[in-house]
Motif scaffolding. Structure first.
Motif, PDB file in Angstrom:
ATOM      1  N   SER A  22      -8.842   4.343  -3.984  1.00 47.43           N
ATOM      2  CA  SER A  22      -7.606   4.118  -3.256  1.00 47.43           C
ATOM      3  C   SER A  22      -7.118   2.693  -3.540  1.00 47.43           C
ATOM      4  CB  SER A  22      -7.880   4.304  -1.768  1.00 47.43           C
ATOM      5  OG  SER A  22      -6.748   3.993  -1.016  1.00 47.43           O
ATOM      6  N   THR A  23      -5.824   2.489  -3.442  1.00 47.15           N
ATOM      7  CA  THR A  23      -5.243   1.160  -3.626  1.00 47.15           C
ATOM      8  C   THR A  23      -4.796   0.644  -2.263  1.00 47.15           C
ATOM      9  OG1 THR A  23      -4.473   1.778  -5.822  1.00 47.15           O
ATOM     10  CG2 THR A  23      -3.457  -0.150  -4.825  1.00 47.15           C
ATOM     11  N   THR A  43      -2.861  -0.932   0.784  1.00 45.61           N
ATOM     12  CA  THR A  43      -1.442  -1.088   1.063  1.00 45.61           C
ATOM     13  C   THR A  43      -1.038  -2.560   1.105  1.00 45.61           C
ATOM     14  OG1 THR A  43      -1.508   0.944   2.348  1.00 45.61           O
ATOM     15  CG2 THR A  43       0.368  -0.503   2.720  1.00 45.61           C
ATOM     16  N   ASP A  44      -1.869  -3.405   1.728  1.00 47.39           N
ATOM     17  CA  ASP A  44      -1.542  -4.827   1.843  1.00 47.39           C
ATOM     18  C   ASP A  44      -1.598  -5.472   0.453  1.00 47.39           C
ATOM     19  OD1 ASP A  44      -1.398  -7.224   3.960  1.00 47.39           O
ATOM     20  OD2 ASP A  44      -2.587  -7.825   2.217  1.00 47.39           O
ATOM     21  N   SER A  45      -0.523  -6.155   0.062  1.00 46.03           N
ATOM     22  CA  SER A  45      -0.443  -6.698  -1.299  1.00 46.03           C
ATOM     23  C   SER A  45      -1.497  -7.776  -1.579  1.00 46.03           C
ATOM     24  CB  SER A  45       0.959  -7.229  -1.590  1.00 46.03           C
ATOM     25  OG  SER A  45       1.278  -8.305  -0.732  1.00 46.03           O
ATOM     26  N   ARG A  50      -4.797  -5.972  -1.990  1.00 49.16           N
ATOM     27  CA  ARG A  50      -4.740  -5.256  -3.266  1.00 49.16           C
ATOM     28  C   ARG A  50      -5.046  -6.212  -4.418  1.00 49.16           C
ATOM     29  NH1 ARG A  50      -0.239  -2.763  -2.460  1.00 49.16           N
ATOM     30  NH2 ARG A  50       1.124  -4.358  -3.315  1.00 49.16           N
ATOM     31  N   GLU A  99      -8.583   2.969   4.132  1.00 48.46           N
ATOM     32  CA  GLU A  99      -8.073   1.738   4.730  1.00 48.46           C
ATOM     33  C   GLU A  99      -7.526   2.008   6.123  1.00 48.46           C
ATOM     34  OE1 GLU A  99      -3.472   1.187   3.773  1.00 48.46           O
ATOM     35  OE2 GLU A  99      -4.733   0.678   2.054  1.00 48.46           O
ATOM     36  N   GLY A 105      -2.908  -1.292   8.034  1.00 46.08           N
ATOM     37  CA  GLY A 105      -1.979  -1.655   6.962  1.00 46.08           C
ATOM     38  C   GLY A 105      -2.651  -2.165   5.705  1.00 46.08           C
ATOM     39  N   GLY A 106      -3.892  -1.786   5.473  1.00 43.90           N
ATOM     40  CA  GLY A 106      -4.612  -2.211   4.278  1.00 43.90           C
ATOM     41  C   GLY A 106      -5.443  -3.458   4.478  1.00 43.90           C
TER      42      GLY A 106
END
Length: 104
Positions: free
Chosen positions: A2-3, A5-7, A10, A63, A66-67
């Motif tokens: 999974s990637t 969500t929070d930049s 990430r 996650e 929000g990541g």
């Protein structure tokens, strides 16, 4: 995998998986801290010992928040593979001020 969500998170996962220590450090606030299994650790020492000198890798399984909270398969040359949890605190500038990890 999974990637997140929070930049910022990430980018951190990408830095871990590509062995990019400088990229990892660039995501941290100057006074960033971390803990492992509930114990505060020296961040610089920990990332070298657990990630960058032993080929650390993260495979994000899921996650939350929000990541900013992850469950991941983490592996390195020292410990092999384990299921881990990660939680990140991020400031308004998008830099990590604290992260916690440990076995999930």
């Amino acid at each position: 995998m999974s990637t997140p969500t929070d930049s910022t998170v990430r980018k951190l996962v990408r830095a871990v998986n590509s062995g990019d220590r400088e990229g990892f450090l660039a995501l941290l606030a100057p006074d960033a801290t971390m803990s492992d299994d509930g114990s505060e650790r020296d961040l610089q020492e920990w990332i070298d010992k657990e990630i960058f000198t032993v080929h650390g890798r993260m495979d994000v399984l899921n996650e939350a928040d929000g990541g900013r909270r992850l469950v991941a398969r983490f592996s390195n040359d020292t410990w092999g593979e384990m299921r881990t949890k990660w939680a990140f605190e991020i400031d308004g500038a998008g830099r990590i001020t604290h992260f916690e990890t440990g076995q999930a």
